[in-house]
Write a protein that holds these residues in place. Structure first.
Motif, PDB file in Angstrom:
ATOM      1  N   LEU A   3       0.849  -1.183   0.000  1.00 45.71           N
ATOM      2  CA  LEU A   3       0.000   0.000   0.000  1.00 45.71           C
ATOM      3  C   LEU A   3       0.884   1.232   0.000  1.00 45.71           C
ATOM      4  N   LEU A   5       0.415   5.390   0.163  1.00 50.06           N
ATOM      5  CA  LEU A   5      -0.481   6.514   0.399  1.00 50.06           C
ATOM      6  C   LEU A   5       0.283   7.806   0.130  1.00 50.06           C
ATOM      7  N   SER A 138      -5.166  13.546  -2.111  1.00 49.81           N
ATOM      8  CA  SER A 138      -4.683  12.304  -1.516  1.00 49.81           C
ATOM      9  C   SER A 138      -4.920  11.154  -2.488  1.00 49.81           C
ATOM     10  N   HIS A 139      -3.976  10.220  -2.520  1.00 47.75           N
ATOM     11  CA  HIS A 139      -4.066   9.079  -3.426  1.00 47.75           C
ATOM     12  C   HIS A 139      -3.619   7.821  -2.692  1.00 47.75           C
ATOM     13  N   ALA A 140      -4.214   6.697  -3.056  1.00 49.95           N
ATOM     14  CA  ALA A 140      -3.878   5.409  -2.448  1.00 49.95           C
ATOM     15  C   ALA A 140      -3.704   4.379  -3.553  1.00 49.95           C
ATOM     16  N   THR A 153      -7.906   0.640  -0.037  1.00 43.36           N
ATOM     17  CA  THR A 153      -7.326   1.901  -0.497  1.00 43.36           C
ATOM     18  C   THR A 153      -8.189   3.089  -0.106  1.00 43.36           C
ATOM     19  N   GLY A 156      -7.509   3.648   3.530  1.00 41.63           N
ATOM     20  CA  GLY A 156      -6.159   4.162   3.669  1.00 41.63           C
ATOM     21  C   GLY A 156      -6.082   5.648   3.370  1.00 41.63           C
ATOM     22  N   LYS A 157      -6.773   6.069   2.319  1.00 43.15           N
ATOM     23  CA  LYS A 157      -6.764   7.489   1.962  1.00 43.15           C
ATOM     24  C   LYS A 157      -7.460   8.324   3.032  1.00 43.15           C
ATOM     25  N   LEU A 160      -5.131   8.491   6.071  1.00 38.97           N
ATOM     26  CA  LEU A 160      -4.007   9.379   5.801  1.00 38.97           C
ATOM     27  C   LEU A 160      -4.423  10.829   6.018  1.00 38.97           C
ATOM     28  N   ARG A 197      -4.269  -3.286   6.567  1.00 41.43           N
ATOM     29  CA  ARG A 197      -3.184  -2.397   6.145  1.00 41.43           C
ATOM     30  C   ARG A 197      -1.826  -2.997   6.499  1.00 41.43           C
TER      31      ARG A 197
END
Length: 254
Positions: A3, A5, A138-140, A153, A156-157, A160, A197
């Motif tokens: 992963l 982020l 933001s990107h995952a 994902t 995760g985003k 973050l 994660r």
């Protein structure tokens, strides 16, 4: 399931922030992040099986990272770790580099690839044609194309963004990466474990081996932390405080 982020152009003092987990077989020989003796401009971990890397930076301000693609067929045999190494060794800008990569995509094992030249943050994979310059935000990136977001994902985003909003230092980001909560409704233990994660499967030979935090500062300098994890079968998630390494990289340092 790796992963990556990314926070891109959201903080004036830190235009690029990266928080990433590397998942891999424990038996795969690896060197932790450091400067490469034969290429001292590269600071990256190293895969000793094929000689490439999964994530790294260079003294001239470049960043690159790669993940594998699950459920994608490819006849290519070249290691995706070469994508990271080759980008860090060149001074070609992101757009030209990814344009040139288009013709060679099929030669590589399935990949997601992130490339940053100090100005443009680009993304490419070899499941889809073309590449894209990632917009501010933001990107995952997990183990599916960026266009195929899943709960891992998406969460995760969100996490973050929440972490950067409330605290945002490397300690908080590392804690966020160590979350073992599974995402989605998976009945099969293997897939339930891979959906977390931080991957830690009881008795398994595969899991999260390291976490990386990178801050690109407005002046072009970098801070790079790498947390290593014990990969013994008895306790693959064991955290040794002495295994947290930190590098401060000055821009254009000779």
């Amino acid at each position: 399931m790796c992963l990556i982020l990314l926070s891109w152009q959201q903080q004036p003092e830190h235009p690029l922030i990266v928080a990433a987990n590397r998942d891999e077989f424990y038996s795969r020989p690896t060197l932790p992040a450091n400067y490469w003796p034969e290429h001292p401009q590269i600071l990256a971990g190293r895969d000793l099986e094929f000689g490439g890397s999964w994530l790294g930076i260079s003294r001239n301000g470049r960043f690159a990272a790669v993940t594998n693609l699950r459920e994608v067929e490819s006849k290519g045999e070249r290691s995706r770790g070469d994508l990271v190494k080759n980008f860090l060794l060149t001074d070609t800008n992101t757009a030209k580099h990814l344009d040139q990569l288009e013709a060679a995509k099929a030669n590589y094992r399935p990949f997601n690839f992130i490339a940053f030249d100090g100005k443009t943050l680009g993304y490419s994979n070899n499941a889809e044609p073309g590449w894209q310059s990632l917009p501010q935000g933001s990107h995952a990136i997990g183990n599916f194309p960026l266009s195929a977001a899943n709960e891992k994902t998406r969460k995760g985003k969100r996490d973050l963004e929440a972490t950067l909003h409330h605290r945002g230092d490397h300690v908080a980001l590392l804690s966020m990466l160590q979350n073992k909560e599974s995402t989605g409704e998976h009945k099969e233990p293997l897939y339930r474990g891979l959906s977390s994660r931080f991957v830690s499967l009881a008795g398994a030979e595969y899991g999260t081996r390291s976490s990386s935090i990178l801050y690109r500062h407005r002046d072009g300098n970098w801070d790079f932390w790498e947390q290593l994890y014990n990969t013994s079968a008895a306790d693959p998630a064991f955290l040794d405080p002495q295994s947290l390494n930190h590098f401060n990289v000055r821009a254009n340092q000779p």
